[in-house]
Structures are given as C-alpha cells and as structure tokens.
Write a protein that holds these residues in place. Structure first.
Motif, PDB file in Angstrom:
ATOM      1  N   GLY A 133       7.553  -8.610   3.139  1.00  0.00           N
ATOM      2  CA  GLY A 133       7.620  -8.163   1.562  1.00  0.00           C
ATOM      3  C   GLY A 133       8.797  -9.202   1.575  1.00  0.00           C
ATOM      4  N   GLY A 134       9.897  -9.978   2.045  1.00  0.00           N
ATOM      5  CA  GLY A 134      11.152 -10.537   1.841  1.00  0.00           C
ATOM      6  C   GLY A 134      10.723 -11.657   1.152  1.00  0.00           C
ATOM      7  N   GLY A 135      11.694 -12.262   0.360  1.00  0.00           N
ATOM      8  CA  GLY A 135      11.168 -13.324  -0.520  1.00  0.00           C
ATOM      9  C   GLY A 135      12.582 -13.469  -1.439  1.00  0.00           C
ATOM     10  N   LEU A 136      12.873 -14.633  -2.545  1.00  0.00           N
ATOM     11  CA  LEU A 136      13.197 -15.202  -3.015  1.00  0.00           C
ATOM     12  C   LEU A 136      13.812 -14.256  -4.559  1.00  0.00           C
ATOM     13  N   VAL A 137      14.745 -13.327  -4.791  1.00  0.00           N
ATOM     14  CA  VAL A 137      14.404 -12.378  -6.346  1.00  0.00           C
ATOM     15  C   VAL A 137      16.085 -12.631  -6.915  1.00  0.00           C
ATOM     16  N   GLN A 138      15.690 -12.662  -8.120  1.00  0.00           N
ATOM     17  CA  GLN A 138      16.975 -12.408  -9.277  1.00  0.00           C
ATOM     18  C   GLN A 138      17.602 -11.045  -8.573  1.00  0.00           C
ATOM     19  N   ALA A 139      19.049 -11.117  -9.273  1.00  0.00           N
ATOM     20  CA  ALA A 139      19.850 -10.068  -9.255  1.00  0.00           C
ATOM     21  C   ALA A 139      19.400  -9.516 -10.188  1.00  0.00           C
ATOM     22  N   GLY A 140      19.251  -7.734  -9.766  1.00  0.00           N
ATOM     23  CA  GLY A 140      18.461  -6.806 -10.335  1.00  0.00           C
ATOM     24  C   GLY A 140      17.170  -6.270 -10.047  1.00  0.00           C
ATOM     25  N   GLY A 141      16.302  -7.773  -9.041  1.00  0.00           N
ATOM     26  CA  GLY A 141      15.629  -6.928  -9.477  1.00  0.00           C
ATOM     27  C   GLY A 141      15.044  -6.491  -8.266  1.00  0.00           C
ATOM     28  N   SER A 142      14.078  -6.135  -7.618  1.00  0.00           N
ATOM     29  CA  SER A 142      13.765  -5.031  -6.589  1.00  0.00           C
ATOM     30  C   SER A 142      12.526  -6.183  -5.718  1.00  0.00           C
ATOM     31  N   LEU A 143      12.557  -5.373  -4.313  1.00  0.00           N
ATOM     32  CA  LEU A 143      11.827  -6.038  -3.402  1.00  0.00           C
ATOM     33  C   LEU A 143      11.465  -4.708  -2.466  1.00  0.00           C
ATOM     34  N   ARG A 144      10.168  -4.731  -2.591  1.00  0.00           N
ATOM     35  CA  ARG A 144       9.163  -3.405  -1.135  1.00  0.00           C
ATOM     36  C   ARG A 144       9.511  -4.557   0.334  1.00  0.00           C
ATOM     37  N   LEU A 145      10.391  -4.412   0.980  1.00  0.00           N
ATOM     38  CA  LEU A 145       9.980  -4.351   3.000  1.00  0.00           C
ATOM     39  C   LEU A 145       8.806  -3.689   3.445  1.00  0.00           C
ATOM     40  N   SER A 146       7.894  -3.803   4.225  1.00  0.00           N
ATOM     41  CA  SER A 146       7.277  -3.278   5.124  1.00  0.00           C
ATOM     42  C   SER A 146       7.594  -3.080   6.347  1.00  0.00           C
ATOM     43  N   CYS A 147       7.198  -2.595   7.031  1.00  0.00           N
ATOM     44  CA  CYS A 147       7.101  -2.723   8.667  1.00  0.00           C
ATOM     45  C   CYS A 147       6.414  -2.196   9.860  1.00  0.00           C
ATOM     46  N   ALA A 148       5.611  -2.777  10.574  1.00  0.00           N
ATOM     47  CA  ALA A 148       4.473  -2.477  11.107  1.00  0.00           C
ATOM     48  C   ALA A 148       4.027  -2.240  12.425  1.00  0.00           C
ATOM     49  N   ALA A 149       3.692  -1.577  13.438  1.00  0.00           N
ATOM     50  CA  ALA A 149       3.774  -2.181  14.755  1.00  0.00           C
ATOM     51  C   ALA A 149       2.263  -2.717  14.757  1.00  0.00           C
ATOM     52  N   SER A 150       2.220  -3.079  15.949  1.00  0.00           N
ATOM     53  CA  SER A 150       1.152  -3.757  16.276  1.00  0.00           C
ATOM     54  C   SER A 150       0.271  -3.260  17.269  1.00  0.00           C
ATOM     55  N   ALA A 151      -1.159  -2.549  16.469  1.00  0.00           N
ATOM     56  CA  ALA A 151      -1.740  -1.800  18.084  1.00  0.00           C
ATOM     57  C   ALA A 151      -1.142  -0.676  18.274  1.00  0.00           C
ATOM     58  N   ARG A 152      -0.509   0.290  17.718  1.00  0.00           N
ATOM     59  CA  ARG A 152       0.468   1.169  17.915  1.00  0.00           C
ATOM     60  C   ARG A 152       1.013   2.230  16.340  1.00  0.00           C
ATOM     61  N   THR A 153       0.855   3.377  17.226  1.00  0.00           N
ATOM     62  CA  THR A 153       1.263   4.106  15.727  1.00  0.00           C
ATOM     63  C   THR A 153       2.945   4.438  16.082  1.00  0.00           C
ATOM     64  N   LEU A 154       3.565   4.142  14.620  1.00  0.00           N
ATOM     65  CA  LEU A 154       4.870   4.521  14.158  1.00  0.00           C
ATOM     66  C   LEU A 154       5.171   5.812  14.591  1.00  0.00           C
ATOM     67  N   SER A 155       4.411   7.216  14.147  1.00  0.00           N
ATOM     68  CA  SER A 155       4.749   7.928  14.078  1.00  0.00           C
ATOM     69  C   SER A 155       5.732   9.282  14.973  1.00  0.00           C
ATOM     70  N   THR A 156       5.620   8.734  16.435  1.00  0.00           N
ATOM     71  CA  THR A 156       7.036   9.161  17.259  1.00  0.00           C
ATOM     72  C   THR A 156       7.938   8.596  16.663  1.00  0.00           C
ATOM     73  N   TYR A 157       8.329   7.292  16.350  1.00  0.00           N
ATOM     74  CA  TYR A 157       9.347   6.938  16.349  1.00  0.00           C
ATOM     75  C   TYR A 157      10.057   7.331  15.223  1.00  0.00           C
ATOM     76  N   ASN A 158      12.273   7.314  15.346  1.00  0.00           N
ATOM     77  CA  ASN A 158      12.813   6.943  14.702  1.00  0.00           C
ATOM     78  C   ASN A 158      12.200   5.772  13.970  1.00  0.00           C
TER      79      ASN A 158
END
Length: 124
Positions: free
Chosen positions: A8-33
């Motif tokens: 989700g990273g990239g180049l954006v102008q000041a005032g703009g928005s981005l949404r980053l995502s983080c996923a785990a390969s082959a595993r759920t993240l539900s038990t992690y802080n």
C-alpha cells in the motif's frame, strides 16, 4: 515463524491519503498484538501506532494522532493515513508481538516478527 508482508505504500502529495496493509503468509494474525513503525533516512525506527490482539485498544504516536488510524480484521492489519505531511516520508514496517511475552507497544524490541517494509513518500 510469522512472515509479515506490507503493501500500500507509494508516492502521494501533501494532504493526501494512503492505506497500508499488513498480512501474514499462511497464518492468522488474530492472536498477535500488532504495531506499525517507520524509519526515515538517517533516523532511528520509531513507533507509529499499535493495536491489541482483540482490537479493543489502539495507541498512537503524538505526531500522527488524529491523522492515522490503525485497525485490524482476522488476517490483516491496516494503517489509514490521512492529511499526510512530507515529514511522514519513511519506510513503514509492521510488527507482531506474541502474547505471553513482555510487551511495551512503543518498544521495537517487544516485537517478535517484522515485515520488509513499504516506502511512503509525501511530496510537498
């Protein structure tokens, strides 16, 4: 072993928005802080935001409070970044903390697993 992948990273102008995502390969993240950190050139990696495994508690660095929002579902953690500023330019990393171990959400050493990072560049 947990492998984290940011997107989700990239180049954006000041005032703009981005949404980053983080996923785990082959595993759920539900038990992690989960946390987001960032590192700008020549600077140390710094805390940005964290969310408890249950999603019930969230924490933010003062520099992003009111502009960034961390959230999660079962398998993915998100960082919604609004009103971006040039000083937000950095490589953003997600990190996972395994419950049952000591945890200080702003402390890099609390986290057991890290992604490779995604570049966010904010132009003025």
């Amino acid at each position: 072993q947990v492998q984290l992948v940011e997107s989700g990273g990239g180049l954006v102008q000041a005032g703009g928005s981005l949404r980053l995502s983080c996923a785990a390969s082959a595993r759920t993240l539900s038990t992690y802080n989960m946390g987001w950190f960032r590192q700008a050139p020549g600077k140390e990696r710094e805390f940005v935001a964290a969310i408890a495994w249950s999603g019930g508690s969230t924490y933010y660095a003062d520099s992003v409070k009111g502009r960034f929002t961390i959230s999660r579902d079962k398998d993915t953690v998100y960082l919604q970044m609004n009103m971006l500023k040039p000083e937000d330019t950095a490589v953003y990393y997600c990190a996972a903390h395994a419950r049952g171990r000591p945890y200080a959400y702003t402390n890099r050493s609390s986290y057991n697993y890290w992604g490779q990072g995604t570049q966010v560049t904010v132009s003025s």
